[in-house]
Design an enzyme around this catalytic site. Structure first.
Site, PDB file in Angstrom:
ATOM      1  N   LYS A 163      -7.173 -13.420 -20.111  1.00  0.00           N
ATOM      2  CA  LYS A 163      -7.543 -13.669 -21.517  1.00  0.00           C
ATOM      3  C   LYS A 163      -8.836 -12.938 -21.835  1.00  0.00           C
ATOM      4  O   LYS A 163      -9.652 -12.650 -20.951  1.00  0.00           O
ATOM      5  CB  LYS A 163      -7.713 -15.163 -21.789  1.00  0.00           C
ATOM      6  N   PRO A 186      -9.537  -9.103 -12.415  1.00  0.00           N
ATOM      7  CA  PRO A 186     -10.805  -9.151 -11.676  1.00  0.00           C
ATOM      8  C   PRO A 186     -11.390 -10.562 -11.682  1.00  0.00           C
ATOM      9  O   PRO A 186     -11.241 -11.305 -12.655  1.00  0.00           O
ATOM     10  CB  PRO A 186     -11.708  -8.184 -12.455  1.00  0.00           C
ATOM     11  N   GLY A 207     -15.083 -13.255 -16.487  1.00  0.00           N
ATOM     12  CA  GLY A 207     -14.907 -13.738 -17.864  1.00  0.00           C
ATOM     13  C   GLY A 207     -13.506 -13.509 -18.399  1.00  0.00           C
ATOM     14  O   GLY A 207     -13.263 -13.599 -19.595  1.00  0.00           O
ATOM     15  N   ASP A 256     -10.153 -23.762 -19.523  1.00  0.00           N
ATOM     16  CA  ASP A 256      -9.310 -22.652 -19.995  1.00  0.00           C
ATOM     17  C   ASP A 256      -7.855 -22.788 -19.566  1.00  0.00           C
ATOM     18  O   ASP A 256      -6.991 -22.064 -20.076  1.00  0.00           O
ATOM     19  CB  ASP A 256      -9.832 -21.314 -19.430  1.00  0.00           C
TER      20      ASP A 256
HETATM   21  P1  ATP Z   1     -13.874 -17.853 -16.758  1.00  0.00           P
HETATM   22  O1  ATP Z   1     -13.574 -16.740 -17.693  1.00  0.00           O
HETATM   23  O2  ATP Z   1     -12.881 -19.009 -16.850  1.00  0.00           O
HETATM   24  O3  ATP Z   1     -15.305 -18.274 -16.715  1.00  0.00           O
HETATM   25  P2  ATP Z   1     -13.904 -16.015 -14.627  1.00  0.00           P
HETATM   26  O4  ATP Z   1     -12.847 -15.040 -15.002  1.00  0.00           O
HETATM   27  O5  ATP Z   1     -15.306 -15.623 -14.927  1.00  0.00           O
HETATM   28  O6  ATP Z   1     -13.557 -17.378 -15.300  1.00  0.00           O
HETATM   29  P3  ATP Z   1     -12.548 -16.587 -12.203  1.00  0.00           P
HETATM   30  O7  ATP Z   1     -12.016 -15.294 -11.724  1.00  0.00           O
HETATM   31  O8  ATP Z   1     -11.610 -17.523 -12.839  1.00  0.00           O
HETATM   32  O9  ATP Z   1     -13.807 -16.338 -13.129  1.00  0.00           O
HETATM   33  O10 ATP Z   1     -13.284 -17.283 -10.958  1.00  0.00           O
HETATM   34  C1  ATP Z   1     -14.103 -18.387 -11.136  1.00  0.00           C
HETATM   35  C2  ATP Z   1     -14.334 -19.070  -9.776  1.00  0.00           C
HETATM   36  O11 ATP Z   1     -13.119 -19.703  -9.385  1.00  0.00           O
HETATM   37  C3  ATP Z   1     -14.738 -18.144  -8.660  1.00  0.00           C
HETATM   38  O12 ATP Z   1     -15.857 -18.699  -8.027  1.00  0.00           O
HETATM   39  C4  ATP Z   1     -13.557 -18.136  -7.712  1.00  0.00           C
HETATM   40  O13 ATP Z   1     -13.945 -18.067  -6.362  1.00  0.00           O
HETATM   41  C5  ATP Z   1     -12.870 -19.459  -7.999  1.00  0.00           C
HETATM   42  N1  ATP Z   1     -11.393 -19.433  -7.854  1.00  0.00           N
HETATM   43  C6  ATP Z   1     -10.627 -20.448  -7.428  1.00  0.00           C
HETATM   44  N2  ATP Z   1      -9.332 -20.101  -7.461  1.00  0.00           N
HETATM   45  C7  ATP Z   1      -9.254 -18.861  -7.929  1.00  0.00           C
HETATM   46  C8  ATP Z   1      -8.184 -17.980  -8.173  1.00  0.00           C
HETATM   47  N3  ATP Z   1      -6.916 -18.322  -7.954  1.00  0.00           N
HETATM   48  N4  ATP Z   1      -8.469 -16.754  -8.686  1.00  0.00           N
HETATM   49  C9  ATP Z   1      -9.761 -16.420  -8.957  1.00  0.00           C
HETATM   50  N5  ATP Z   1     -10.817 -17.211  -8.710  1.00  0.00           N
HETATM   51  C10 ATP Z   1     -10.579 -18.420  -8.199  1.00  0.00           C
END
Ligand code: ATP
Length: 313
Positions: free
Chosen positions: A16, A102, A106, A144
């Protein structure tokens, strides 16, 4: 009696971006009110679920797999355990997670994977939960998660408050995503946001006006070129203060000719809006030259949420 083999299923789930994020001042309970627009985009993780008596187990491959937990801390396992507890079944499953989204960028990758696990386990265990029930369950894993069940575009109102789904979604948005090498801690970004609000006179009333603007924007029924002024993220300024690479990234997009540039979520991915797919290709080439980015990708939205790709035995 012959026991029919239990199926293996494969699902895909999109990332997203947030075309707008509005954040209120720090509340007494330590949280913030938040209003945000979501758009699911064509960048997918793939989850294959099979039976495993030793389960739940997970194996993660692909983009940033070294940054993702390979055990019960993975949101896929958390989601499976949650549905299993509700259904009174043992989560004897193996999950093969192939990542293209990635991590810590975010783009909601972990939440997306949790939504895929909920939809997949619902099929495997024939639980017959409705999308609404899966969304309610997903909200216990993360703010989310409910969005990814159906994807497309929606407005989120923060913790455990139901999503407002945007039913008419007529226009295609083409994005170039630039993921900087350095990431940001969500907690640090919110703390910096609080420091900025303390120094300005912006408070609750100001937030309510900005929030109303988000709710009244015709996200689903206007061409993106008419919504450029609405593409704003309140977390961008604190993020730029903590990580100057974000400012460099956003400027790189603007000078490369993006029609809009904004940071997604709490960073650090920056999303650059292109006029067309052809324009996105040119933008990508230009943006890739900037050394702050570790990945540059093209994706479009809105796309639907979790999709079942195949069922095998
Ligand atoms: P958001 O946009 O919801 O803030 P993000 O994209 O910045 O999320 P994610 O990639 O969702 O970040 O990762 C957030 C945390 O979740 C990381 O610390 C990661 O280690 C943990 N995590 C747990 N399960 C997963 C998964 N299946 N894929 C990615 N990260 C994961």
């Amino acid at each position: 009696m012959t026991i029919s083999p239990l199926p293996t299923i494969t699902l895909k789930v999109p990332a997203k971006i947030n075309p707008q994020i509005r954040v209120g001042p720090l509340r007494q309970d330590g949280y913030h009110d938040i209003t945000l627009a979501y758009q699911a985009i064509s960048l997918y993780d793939t989850l294959t679920i099979s039976h495993n008596l030793e389960g739940p187990t997970i194996h993660v491959t692909g983009m940033d797999s070294d940054r993702v937990p390979h055990d019960e801390r993975n949101l896929v396992i958390k989601a499976a355990n949650l549905l299993a507890a509700r259904e009174g079944v043992e989560p004897r499953l193996h999950f093969e997670l192939a990542k293209c989204i990635p991590s810590e960028a975010g783009l909601g990758g972990g939440s997306a994977d949790a939504a895929a696990a909920l939809v997949g386990c619902n099929i495997i265990w024939k639980s017959n939960l409705t999308p609404g029930e899966l969304m309610d369950l997903g909200a216990h894993i993360g703010e989310d998660v409910p969005f990814f069940i159906e994807g497309m575009m929606a407005i989120g109102l923060g913790h455990k408050r139901p999503l407002i789904r945007l039913e008419t979604v007529e226009y295609k948005w083409t994005w170039v995503l630039g993921v900087p090498y350095r990431g940001l801690s969500t907690k640090a970004v919110f703390q910096e946001y609080d420091r900025i609000l303390e120094r300005t006179s912006s408070g609750e009333e100001d937030y309510l006006i900005r929030r109303q603007g988000c709710l009244e924007t015709s996200w689903g029924s206007c061409p993106p070129e008419e919504l450029l002024d609405a593409l704003e993220n309140d977390l961008e300024l604190p993020s730029m203060q903590l990580l100057p690479d974000i400012r460099i990234a956003l400027e790189a997009g603007r000078s490369a000719g993006a029609i809009a540039s904004l940071m997604s979520g709490s960073g650090s991915t920056c999303a650059f809006l292109a006029k067309s797919e052809g324009h996105a290709g040119l933008l990508k080439e230009e943006i890739q030259r900037n050394e702050v980015f570790r990945e540059v990708m093209v994706a479009s939205g809105p796309v639907q949420g979790v999709e079942l790709l195949e069922t095998g035995t």
